[in-house]
Design a protein around this motif. Structure first.
Motif, short mmCIF file in Angstrom:
data_model
loop_
_atom_site.label_atom_id
_atom_site.label_comp_id
_atom_site.label_asym_id
_atom_site.label_seq_id
_atom_site.Cartn_x
_atom_site.Cartn_y
_atom_site.Cartn_z
N ASN A 146 0.88 -1.45 0.25
CA ASN A 146 -0.21 0.16 0.43
C ASN A 146 1.10 1.47 -0.07
N ILE A 147 1.06 2.02 -0.92
CA ILE A 147 2.29 2.67 -1.19
C ILE A 147 0.58 3.95 -1.06
N ARG A 148 -0.53 3.93 -0.45
CA ARG A 148 -1.33 5.60 -0.96
C ARG A 148 -1.45 6.04 0.58
N GLY A 149 -0.99 5.17 1.70
CA GLY A 149 -0.91 5.29 3.07
C GLY A 149 -2.31 4.63 3.69
N PRO A 150 -1.94 4.65 4.82
CA PRO A 150 -2.75 3.58 5.85
C PRO A 150 -4.44 4.01 5.33
N ILE A 151 -5.05 2.77 5.47
CA ILE A 151 -6.61 3.11 5.98
C ILE A 151 -7.14 2.05 6.64
N GLU A 152 -7.20 3.43 7.35
CA GLU A 152 -8.40 3.14 8.89
C GLU A 152 -9.93 3.79 8.72
N ARG A 153 -10.39 3.15 8.61
CA ARG A 153 -11.74 3.64 8.48
C ARG A 153 -12.53 3.18 8.91
N PRO A 154 -13.73 3.21 10.25
CA PRO A 154 -14.76 2.93 10.34
C PRO A 154 -15.46 2.24 9.17
N ASP A 155 -15.34 2.56 8.04
CA ASP A 155 -16.69 1.98 7.14
C ASP A 155 -15.59 1.57 6.07
N VAL A 156 -14.54 0.58 6.44
CA VAL A 156 -14.33 0.29 5.36
C VAL A 156 -13.59 -0.79 6.18
N PHE A 157 -14.04 -2.81 5.58
CA PHE A 157 -12.82 -3.36 6.22
C PHE A 157 -12.43 -4.33 5.28
N GLU A 158 -11.45 -5.19 5.63
CA GLU A 158 -10.53 -5.84 4.76
C GLU A 158 -10.96 -7.26 4.04
N LEU A 159 -10.79 -8.15 3.42
CA LEU A 159 -11.86 -8.82 3.19
C LEU A 159 -10.34 -9.89 3.31
N SER A 160 -10.38 -11.03 3.21
CA SER A 160 -9.24 -11.96 3.07
C SER A 160 -10.16 -13.45 3.39
N ARG A 161 -9.53 -14.52 3.47
CA ARG A 161 -9.02 -15.89 2.91
C ARG A 161 -10.65 -16.52 3.10
N ILE A 162 -11.27 -15.98 1.53
CA ILE A 162 -11.68 -16.78 0.78
C ILE A 162 -12.04 -18.23 0.45
N PHE A 163 -12.79 -18.92 1.01
CA PHE A 163 -12.28 -20.12 -0.53
C PHE A 163 -14.03 -20.88 -0.55
N VAL A 164 -13.74 -22.02 -1.41
CA VAL A 164 -14.82 -23.11 -1.37
C VAL A 164 -14.73 -24.51 -1.19
N LEU A 165 -14.97 -25.39 -0.79
CA LEU A 165 -14.63 -26.44 -0.68
C LEU A 165 -14.38 -26.54 -2.03
N PRO A 166 -13.71 -28.03 -2.21
CA PRO A 166 -12.93 -28.21 -3.85
C PRO A 166 -14.80 -28.42 -4.94
N GLU A 167 -15.47 -29.53 -2.97
CA GLU A 167 -16.43 -30.10 -4.63
C GLU A 167 -17.83 -29.18 -4.45
N TRP A 168 -17.37 -27.95 -4.42
CA TRP A 168 -18.01 -26.55 -4.51
C TRP A 168 -17.91 -25.74 -5.39
N ARG A 169 -16.78 -26.12 -5.66
CA ARG A 169 -15.82 -25.01 -7.08
C ARG A 169 -16.41 -25.35 -8.37
N GLY A 170 -16.69 -24.25 -9.02
CA GLY A 170 -16.94 -24.42 -10.87
C GLY A 170 -18.31 -23.22 -10.02
N GLU A 171 -19.47 -24.74 -11.38
CA GLU A 171 -20.74 -23.82 -11.27
C GLU A 171 -22.01 -24.82 -11.00
N ARG A 172 -21.15 -25.99 -9.90
CA ARG A 172 -22.27 -26.98 -9.18
C ARG A 172 -23.23 -25.97 -8.64
N ALA A 173 -23.43 -24.79 -7.93
CA ALA A 173 -24.30 -24.23 -7.51
C ALA A 173 -24.41 -23.30 -8.02
N LYS A 174 -25.71 -23.11 -8.12
CA LYS A 174 -26.07 -21.86 -8.89
C LYS A 174 -27.13 -21.20 -7.41
#
Ligand code: COA
Length: 225
Positions: free
Chosen positions: A89-117
């Motif tokens: 982050n070269i733009r300076g820290p982002i510390e705001r009450p209205d901003v959250f950091e997203l991380s650790r997205i995962f889907v179990l292998p059997e649920w990947r791709g277009e199995r779920a609609k």
């Protein structure tokens, strides 16, 4: 049938029984499969310093198992970007009450791709917007691998890079700011055929600050196994 639930400190007691399996799944996915060895722990659970009381989790639950998830950490707390990858982050820290950091997205292998609609991965990202809009957030930060970018773009996401992509452990990684607004959520829903809100707010109804615009409901399109 998969349901996507908001889980945070106010209602965690309803979901406490799922956390051990959730952390073990993260270990399987990130340490064993993706080989992010720095996350290895002797107890075979992938938990880090950003799994705190202030962290919100979106759990995609089938039966008694978390089959997919994404987490949101308030940027007023330490985040991956502030503490582990500040050089992204070269733009300076982002510390705001209205901003959250997203991380650790995962889907179990059997649920990947277009199995779920709709596709579960898509559902989780749309659910992150539902969460953000409902909680009055203006945006998300995220440290992502660059292969996500075309996907975000295809969903109409408004993304601002916070620095240049950097090679880390063989991955091309970049920090981004993602605007969270109704227009983006509606665009994504339309492009991905999402016709209803996905999130369940068990015991959290009072926390929602805003209601979302109504989508064109169609009973045929649900998150199906
Ligand atoms: N590197 C590069 N491209 C990737 C990728 C990776 N690690 N993971 C997914 N992709 C891209 C590829 O283009 C892939 O198509 P391919 O299988 O033909 O190569 C496409 O995404 C579809 O991915 P897939 O895994 O089949 O399904 P999905 O879109 O339903 O799920 C994830 C995507 C990331 C949720 C799922 O792969 C996952 O849970 N991965 C493990 C956790 C993870 O790495 N999360 C991201 C970092 S936190």
């Amino acid at each position: 049938m998969v349901e996507v639930h908001v889980v945070q400190k106010e209602n965690r007691r309803h979901f406490e029984h799922l956390f051990d399996g959730y952390y073990r799944t993260r270990y399987d996915i990130y340490v064993r499969q993706r080989k992010w060895i720095a996350l290895d722990r002797p107890d075979k659970r992938e938990i880090d310093q950003f799994d705190t009381d202030e962290t919100a989790y979106l759990f995609a639950i089938e039966g008694d198992k978390v089959v997919g998830s994404i987490r949101a950490v308030p940027t007023l707390q330490p985040t991956l970007l502030s503490d582990i990858f500040p050089e992204l982050n070269i733009r300076g820290p982002i510390e705001r009450p209205d901003v959250f950091e997203l991380s650790r997205i995962f889907v179990l292998p059997e649920w990947r791709g277009e199995r779920a609609k709709p596709q579960l991965e898509v559902g989780l990202r749309a659910a992150a917007f539902e969460y953000g809009l409902s909680m009055g957030l203006g945006g998300f930060t995220s440290v992502i691998e660059t292969w996500w970018l075309p996907r975000f773009q295809a969903d109409g996401w408004k993304i601002r890079p916070l620095g240049l992509p950097v090679e880390i452990d063989g991955m091309s990684v970049v920090a981004v700011y993602i605007t969270c607004d109704e227009e983006t959520w509606l665009t994504m829903c339309e492009r991905r055929g999402l016709t209803r809100e996905l999130l369940h707010w068990k015991g959290l109804g009072d926390l929602r600050r805003q209601s979302l615009p109504v989508l064109n409901a169609s009973p045929e399109l649900t998150l199906l196994p």
